[in-house]
Design a protein around this motif. Structure first.
Motif, short mmCIF file in Angstrom:
data_model
loop_
_atom_site.label_atom_id
_atom_site.label_comp_id
_atom_site.label_asym_id
_atom_site.label_seq_id
_atom_site.Cartn_x
_atom_site.Cartn_y
_atom_site.Cartn_z
N GLY A 216 6.05 6.63 4.52
CA GLY A 216 6.22 7.98 5.05
C GLY A 216 5.78 9.04 4.06
O GLY A 216 5.15 10.04 4.42
N VAL A 217 6.10 8.85 2.78
CA VAL A 217 5.68 9.78 1.74
C VAL A 217 4.17 9.75 1.55
O VAL A 217 3.53 10.80 1.39
N PHE A 218 3.59 8.55 1.60
CA PHE A 218 2.13 8.43 1.46
C PHE A 218 1.42 9.20 2.57
O PHE A 218 0.47 9.95 2.32
N ARG A 219 1.88 9.02 3.80
CA ARG A 219 1.25 9.74 4.92
C ARG A 219 1.43 11.25 4.76
O ARG A 219 0.53 12.02 5.10
N ILE A 254 12.66 5.90 -3.06
CA ILE A 254 11.30 5.52 -2.69
C ILE A 254 10.87 4.36 -3.59
O ILE A 254 10.89 4.49 -4.82
N PRO A 255 10.49 3.23 -3.03
CA PRO A 255 10.17 2.06 -3.86
C PRO A 255 8.76 2.13 -4.43
O PRO A 255 7.86 2.76 -3.86
N ASN A 256 8.57 1.48 -5.57
CA ASN A 256 7.23 1.28 -6.16
C ASN A 256 6.42 2.57 -6.22
O ASN A 256 5.29 2.65 -5.74
N THR A 257 6.99 3.58 -6.85
CA THR A 257 6.30 4.88 -6.90
C THR A 257 5.00 4.81 -7.70
O THR A 257 4.05 5.53 -7.37
N GLU A 258 4.94 3.95 -8.74
CA GLU A 258 3.70 3.83 -9.50
C GLU A 258 2.56 3.33 -8.62
O GLU A 258 1.44 3.87 -8.65
N LYS A 259 2.86 2.31 -7.79
CA LYS A 259 1.83 1.78 -6.90
C LYS A 259 1.45 2.80 -5.83
O LYS A 259 0.28 2.90 -5.45
N LEU A 260 2.42 3.57 -5.36
CA LEU A 260 2.13 4.58 -4.35
C LEU A 260 1.17 5.63 -4.91
O LEU A 260 0.19 5.99 -4.25
N VAL A 261 1.44 6.10 -6.12
CA VAL A 261 0.58 7.11 -6.73
C VAL A 261 -0.81 6.55 -7.00
O VAL A 261 -1.84 7.20 -6.74
N SER A 262 -0.85 5.32 -7.50
CA SER A 262 -2.14 4.68 -7.78
C SER A 262 -2.97 4.51 -6.51
O SER A 262 -4.18 4.77 -6.49
N ALA A 264 -2.78 6.35 -3.79
CA ALA A 264 -3.23 7.66 -3.36
C ALA A 264 -4.40 8.15 -4.20
O ALA A 264 -5.38 8.70 -3.68
N GLN A 265 -4.32 7.96 -5.50
CA GLN A 265 -5.39 8.40 -6.39
C GLN A 265 -6.67 7.61 -6.15
O GLN A 265 -7.77 8.16 -6.25
N ASP A 266 -6.55 6.33 -5.81
CA ASP A 266 -7.73 5.53 -5.50
C ASP A 266 -8.47 6.05 -4.28
O ASP A 266 -9.68 5.85 -4.12
N LEU A 267 -7.72 6.72 -3.39
CA LEU A 267 -8.33 7.30 -2.20
C LEU A 267 -8.78 8.74 -2.43
O LEU A 267 -9.18 9.43 -1.48
#
Length: 338
Positions: A216-219, A254-262, A264-267
């Motif tokens: 949900g945060v990613f979207r 929010i789980p795995n925030t490092e992976k979520l940020v990574s 998003a940045q990859d996109l």
């Protein structure tokens, strides 16, 4: 909503009430709680929330069933509500919570036991205030700051059905505080379209009582950056200086925030996670950056701090809010249908 009693004083920057209109409003609604009557009517925007709050220190509890008195349209509308019901205040004086200085209008309703159904009347009155405010200003310019934080009775329903439509009518809201409310992914999805317009400068969404997921945060991040409006141009500092959207999402489990940020940045999303030491030199609305880096689109403040500090059990157990009964829609009128 008895807004016809309001009178805008252009010279004094304040709202008052004409005697005749106030008398009519009182005869319809009855005297304010506590027996103060019209002597508690709003007279100056310099006053800060001295009336209009809940009159009880009790914990939120279910409202007794039964029809509301005909003389109180606000209470009548609330009888259609079955979820997130509390010890509702039925005679809000919204002007107690609305303040103006220069071109900025502030709504300060943190910790007032405001609920989803109360948003109908509050936003209808704020709409009336803003219309008079911009009509009195050259160019009709305004800045809106809204603080609805620390109100557990505000849920996804209130944001989706009432606040988001209001923000699309009055989009220039720079600061929106919704921390310690009961919203979750549904409200974030509804808000993201407004955020994408670039109007928001600060969003405070920490310690939420609703279900907040990493997806949900990613979207929300992806939609917020879809139109490329961030970083925004600041009115402070050098002309054309850029500032990142100040976004607080901490303490939401929010789980795995490092992976979520990574991810998003990859996109290609321009994000920067601020840690506590960074807050000494990076502040909201101030053109700045860290170690010479380009200004990011979004500053995720303390994003990796995700300890959950609120209980979400009661939110999961509540019944869905039914629609407002047809017989009450005439009472809330255009504010409900907007």
């Amino acid at each position: 909503w008895h807004t016809s009693a309001s009178v805008w004083s252009a010279g004094g920057g304040r709202w008052g009430h004409s005697e005749a209109a106030a008398a009519s409003a009182e005869s319809t609604r009855g005297p304010r709680r506590g027996g103060h009557g019209r002597d508690r009517s709003f007279t100056d925007w310099a006053r800060w929330g001295q009336g209009g709050r809940s009159t009880s220190d009790a914990e939120p509890r279910a409202t007794a069933a039964g029809a509301a008195p005909r003389s109180d349209p606000d209470a009548a509308a609330r009888t259609g509500r079955a979820s997130l019901s509390g010890l509702w205040k039925t005679d809000w004086n919204w002007d107690d919570y609305i303040h103006a200085k220069g071109s900025t209008v502030r709504v300060e309703m943190s910790g007032t036991e405001l609920g989803d159904s109360d948003l109908v009347g509050m936003l209808a009155h704020l709409d009336t205030v803003l219309r008079a405010f911009v009509a009195d200003r050259a160019g009709g310019k305004y800045i809106l700051n809204i603080d609805l934080s620390c109100n557990l009775f505000i849920s996804d329903d209130g944001i989706c059905d009432h606040l988001v439509p209001f923000l699309h009518r009055w989009p220039n809201c720079h600061r929106l505080k919704l921390y310690k409310t009961s919203i979750g992914d549904l409200a974030l999805a509804a808000l993201s379209g407004w955020v994408a317009g670039g109007y928001a400068h600060e969003l405070h969404l920490s310690d939420l009582g609703g279900q907040v997921t990493g997806e949900g945060v990613f979207r929300f991040l992806r939609e917020s950056l879809r139109l490329g409006r961030y970083p925004y141009s600041s009115s402070e500092g050098p002309s054309g200086a850029k500032c990142a959207l100040w976004l607080r999402f901490e303490n939401n489990a929010i789980p795995n925030t490092e992976k979520l940020v990574s991810r998003a940045q990859d996109l290609g999303m321009s994000l920067c996670v601020l840690q506590k030491p960074d807050l000494l030199k990076v502040r909201p609305g101030v053109p700045s950056h860290i170690d010479g880096a380009d200004v990011p689109a979004i500053n995720l403040v303390l994003f990796h701090m995700q300890d959950l500090r609120v209980s979400r059990k009661w939110v999961r157990s509540m019944a869905p809010m039914p629609p407002v009964p047809a017989e009450f829609r005439d009472i809330v009128g255009c504010a409900y249908c907007a």
